[in-house]
Structures are given as C-alpha cells and as structure tokens.
Design an enzyme around this catalytic site. Structure first.
Site, short mmCIF file in Angstrom:
data_model
loop_
_atom_site.label_atom_id
_atom_site.label_comp_id
_atom_site.label_asym_id
_atom_site.label_seq_id
_atom_site.Cartn_x
_atom_site.Cartn_y
_atom_site.Cartn_z
N GLU A 49 0.74 -1.40 0.23
CA GLU A 49 0.11 -0.06 0.01
C GLU A 49 0.89 1.31 -0.06
OE1 GLU A 49 -2.92 -0.14 3.27
OE2 GLU A 49 -3.80 -1.79 2.12
N GLU A 254 -5.82 -8.42 0.32
CA GLU A 254 -6.35 -7.93 1.63
C GLU A 254 -7.95 -7.60 1.40
OE1 GLU A 254 -4.87 -4.83 4.33
OE2 GLU A 254 -2.76 -5.49 4.12
N TRP A 301 -7.81 -10.28 5.48
CA TRP A 301 -7.08 -9.57 6.50
C TRP A 301 -8.23 -9.60 7.62
CZ3 TRP A 301 -2.32 -8.13 6.84
CH2 TRP A 301 -1.93 -7.28 7.95
N GLU A 308 -3.36 -2.30 14.93
CA GLU A 308 -3.85 -1.77 13.64
C GLU A 308 -3.38 -0.04 13.74
OE1 GLU A 308 -5.23 -1.23 10.06
OE2 GLU A 308 -4.92 -3.28 11.18
N PHE A 317 -9.26 -6.90 13.45
CA PHE A 317 -9.57 -7.67 11.93
C PHE A 317 -9.41 -9.05 12.12
CE2 PHE A 317 -8.84 -3.31 10.71
CZ PHE A 317 -9.51 -3.35 9.47
#
Length: 534
Positions: A49, A254, A301, A308, A317
């Site tokens: 990402e 994800e 994910w 997080e 998650f």
C-alpha cells in the site's frame, strides 16, 4: 518485503522515502531476501500500500514519519520513490528467477489499496468526478506499473507537483508485476463540487482531485466508520480488469472487517458481522469472475488480531482473537466459517441473510395490480369511505415496498434502478398525502352533517348523511384518536426503507387493509409486519 517498517537511520540520515537513496537501500535489501529465500518462497509483495503510506506518513502525519509540512507535494515524491524501488527490485528478482529451475520460479507484485468510487447521481459531471477519483486513488500507482506513467488527469491538475519518470524508468516500471495485488475494504460516493458540496480546502492532499466524498447509499458502517458496500468489490474488480488486463490476473491480498470487541468471553468470538462481510464480498467477487474478470486468489485480512497502526487494539481484524495480556489465541466464528469455505471450495448463502434487504419488486407489482383493480371498480363514482381508506392504506404500502426495493437496488450497487424506485416511492408518498387530506375532509363533512353508517347490499359499510349516530360511529376504527390527519411534510422519505407515517398508517389499520377482501394472504401480511415496514 516492506509494510512501512523503515529502519530509523534511513529516515534520520537520508530523509526516508523523500530521498532516492532509500529506494536504493530497499533494492539491496530485497536482493538479499530474494537470494536467501527464493528457492522456497514463491509469492512476493515488494511494498504494501504505497499510496496509504505516502499520504498518511507525508501528508496527514497520522503514520510514521509523521510529516505534514507539504501535504500537496511530499506524498507524491515519496510514492514516486517507492515505485522506482519496486521497479528496480523487480528487475533484480527476474534476473535471479531466471537462474532457478522453472518449478521454483516465483511471482512478484506491489499491493495497491483502493476504495471503489461510485457517482453520487446520474449526472455526467458526477460520473466524471468518480472516474477522476479512481485515477487519483488507484491509477496513481497502478498506471505507472502498467503504462509507465501517471494518469493524464493527475498530470493536468498537479503539474510540477507530480514527479516525472525518465524513459528508462518508465520502461522498467511497465509490466513489473506478475499479478495485480488488490486490497479493498470500502466504497465512497463521489460528486463534482458545487453549491451544496463545496470543494475541499486547497491545503488538503485530496483537494487536487476536485471531488467531494459522500456516505454510500444503502451501506452500514464498520467499527472504523468505513462503509460496508459489497458491490464495490464487484465494480472495483471490473474496473481493474478492464483498465489494465493484468497478466497473472487479480489477487485480492487484503479484504476484511474490523470490530470493536470487548475484553473477552464468548461475545468476543461471535463475530457474525465478519462472517457476513466475507460472505457478501466473496459473492460480489464471484459475480465479477462469472463476467470474465480473471481473479486468481483471495486473502482475508487478517489471520490474527493485530496492532492496527494508529487505532491500536481498538479495531480487531483477526479471524483468531488475541487475548489482551495473555496473548492467548482464540478462534472466532469467522475462523470456523472460513476454514470450512476453504476446505469445501464454497459456502451456502441465502437472500436476505446478513440483514440484506430483500427484493420487493415482484410484491410491488402484484399489489399494484390489486390496487388498480380497486380503482377500476370505483371508476366514475365517488368511492365510499371504507374503499377510500383501503386505497389510502394500499397506496402507502406500495410506497413502502418501493422504498424497500430502492434500498435493495442500492445495496446491489445498481444506483440507476435505486433512483427509479425512489421516484416511484416519492410519487406514491405524494399520493398518500393527497388521499389523506381528501379523506380527512370527507370525514369532517360527514361529522358536520351528523352522518351515521349503514350496510350496503354487498355488506360494505357506507356513510349516510343525517341521523342520530355520532360522527365517531361512521367507522369503529376511526374514533377521535384515530382520525386520519394530513401527514407532516417529509414523513414519507424515499430511500429510508421505512414508512414513517404512524398517524396515517398505524399497524392496526395496515393489518385490516391486508386482510381485506382484496386478496392479501396472511403469510404476506406476517412477512410485511415482521420486517417493520409498518
């Protein structure tokens, strides 16, 4: 290989991803990993990402390195260097790969995150805004990987703030991935700025997009406030497939659902919301596959609850719970569901589960024909109060069904159909208000005349003028506290999924209408009331 865990000396001594030296350091690190593990590791992600890391670390100061001094320039510089780092690492990877036996050769990609951007209205300006927003969000990193340069829309709006690639860099970037690694969680609706939706402040990183974001119609929120809109998975996969035609297909690396779970106990592992999220998003991914989108893999994910980032442990998650303090692992309901789905290659799903709104279109059409039959029966004459009241109730019920179908279409992502059903619901709601005013006027006139009631030859209750019966006796169900007033403005709201006119349409009156001699079965009545439409 890199999930935002930059060695501190690279940040302090070389200014992190704002410097091409960090890109060179990443390539050296990646080459060591390829050499040491390449005979065993088959699938690689270079950088996770990069857009998220660039914006939150160099524009919003929410992640490391916590910079916000130049939010409209530094994120583009950081992302540019991450792209170059990936391209150089991919070249190294392929050289090493070529030396391995074919059975041991691996695949490499760069994982890109993106919401889906849905136009707010059917206006061409909103459609253009949504497309531009997709290019600024996903095209920003994906276009260089497949076309060798940034989207033209970004170049036009950002000018010199957007770095440029040399011809050699563009050539190295093009097709530097072996599959499209896509990470997706949520959806936004997008509009062109206007009087009702002013543009974002110029100092905002997102101002250059020239759009406004809105909550997604029909969506619920997760624990982080993100819209849960499964149709976004379908539309995003289609967009990627049609724009890039990626070799190696799409792998969803994800996709998951955060929850705010309590301290422990059974409640913490009964994560039905996560099970529903995975089911519905996989259904939409499968829908895209049936339409020819090349999807090669899917990863939830995440396996375990994790820290997080800025949210810490407040957003969990994991399919497996990590108990605070002891760090004990406790599988949640979603772990059992996902394990069975993987083992069996699928899962069962039914319409309406996970609180999805059931389709009401067929029921609407059937009941619309019944109402039309009533209207035809009274054509050319003033209907009795009883028939007028039934027509009012039936019209209100159709308005509620139209709202429910609009919500159903919005949840499916068919906003054009949702808007058509909105228009039907609004038209019917206006009819309810008009009929209610007319019925109120007739009741007042009957009261003033001292009317009573009598049974007609067909058994229907009719109003008769004059006589000694009090006005309340015109109909036992229309006593003083149940008279039908004009509904307040705005009480019938298209798209809400709930008919909000308790004064006009009480549950008891709706129930009577539905068991009237005009053909509503008891099971339909029970279904209607159970769904809370009344």
């Amino acid at each position: 290989l890199y999930h935002w865990d930059l060695p501190l000396p690279l940040q302090l001594e070389r200014d992190g991803w704002l410097s091409p030296q960090t890109a060179a350091a990443f390539v050296a690190y990646a080459a060591i990993c390829f050499e040491r593990f390449g005979d065993r590791v088959r699938h690689w992600i270079s950088i996770n990402e990069p857009a998220h890391h660039a914006v939150n670390g160099h524009g919003r100061a929410e992640h490391a390195p916590g910079r916000s001094v130049a939010p409209t320039r530094e994120p583009y510089t950081a992302a540019h260097h991450m792209l170059l780092a990936h391209a150089l690492a991919a070249a190294r990877f392929r050289k090493l790969n070529d030396r391995l036996p074919r059975a041991q050769r691996g695949l490499l990609s760069m994982s890109l995150n993106s919401d889906w951007r849905e136009p707010l209205t059917a206006a061409p300006a909103d459609a253009a805004a949504a497309q531009r927003s997709m290019e600024f969000t996903l095209g920003w990193l994906a276009d260089p990987l497949y076309f060798g340069d940034y989207p033209a829309s970004m170049r036009a709006r950002l000018g010199d703030a957007l770095p440029r690639f040399t011809e050699a860099q563009s050539a190295m970037l093009r097709n530097s991935t072996d599959f499209f690694a896509l990470q997706h969680y949520s959806t936004l609706m997008v509009s062109e700025p206007g009087p009702d939706h002013p543009p974002l402040p110029e100092a905002s990183f997102h101002a250059a997009e020239g759009v406004r974001w809105h909550n997604t119609r029909g969506a619920r929120k997760n624990a982080l406030g993100w819209d849960v809109a499964p149709f976004g998975m379908y539309k995003l996969a289609k967009w990627v497939h049609e724009r890039y035609r990626p070799r190696g297909g799409i792998v969803v690396t994800e996709n998951g659902f955060p929850t705010a779970e309590g301290a422990g106990g059974d409640e913490a592992v009964r994560d039905a919301g996560r099970v529903c999220y995975i089911k519905r998003y996989l259904q939409q991914l499968h829908r895209a596959m049936r339409e020819g989108v090349d999807v090669r893999g899917y990863f939830v994910w995440s396996l375990l609850d994790n820290w997080e980032w800025a949210h810490g442990a407040s957003a969990r998650f994991g399919l497996v719970r990590v108990e605070p303090g002891s760090l004990a692992r406790v599988p949640k309901a979603s772990a059992s569901f996902y394990m069975r789905a993987v083992q069996e290659g699928g899962f069962n799903a039914t319409d309406g589960e996970c609180n999805a709104t059931l389709a009401a279109g067929p029921q609407f059409r059937a009941e619309g024909l019944e109402l039309q039959a009533i209207v035809n029966k009274t054509a050319g004459a003033t209907p009795s109060l009883e028939i007028s009241r039934i027509m009012l109730l039936r019209t209100g019920r159709l308005a509620a069904l139209a709202e429910r179908q609009a919500q159903h279409e919005a949840e499916r992502g068919d906003m054009h159909a949702a808007r058509e059903w909105d228009a039907k619901a609004a038209k019917l709601a206006a009819g309810v208000e008009r009929q209610a005013r007319q019925l109120q006027l007739r009741l007042e006139q009957a009261r003033a005349a001292g009317g009573g009631q009598e049974a007609g030859p067909d058994g229907e209750v009719r109003v008769r003028a004059g006589g000694g019966s009090p006005a309340a006796d015109l109909n036992p169900d229309l006593a003083a506290d149940q008279m039908v007033p004009p509904p307040p403005a705005g009480t019938l709201r298209a798209g809400s999924g709930v008919l909000r006119t308790p004064q006009v349409l009480s549950a008891s009156l709706l129930q009577e209408a539905m068991v009237s001699p005009f053909g509503i079965a008891e099971e339909d009545e029970a279904d209607f009331l159970a769904r809370g439409v009344a």
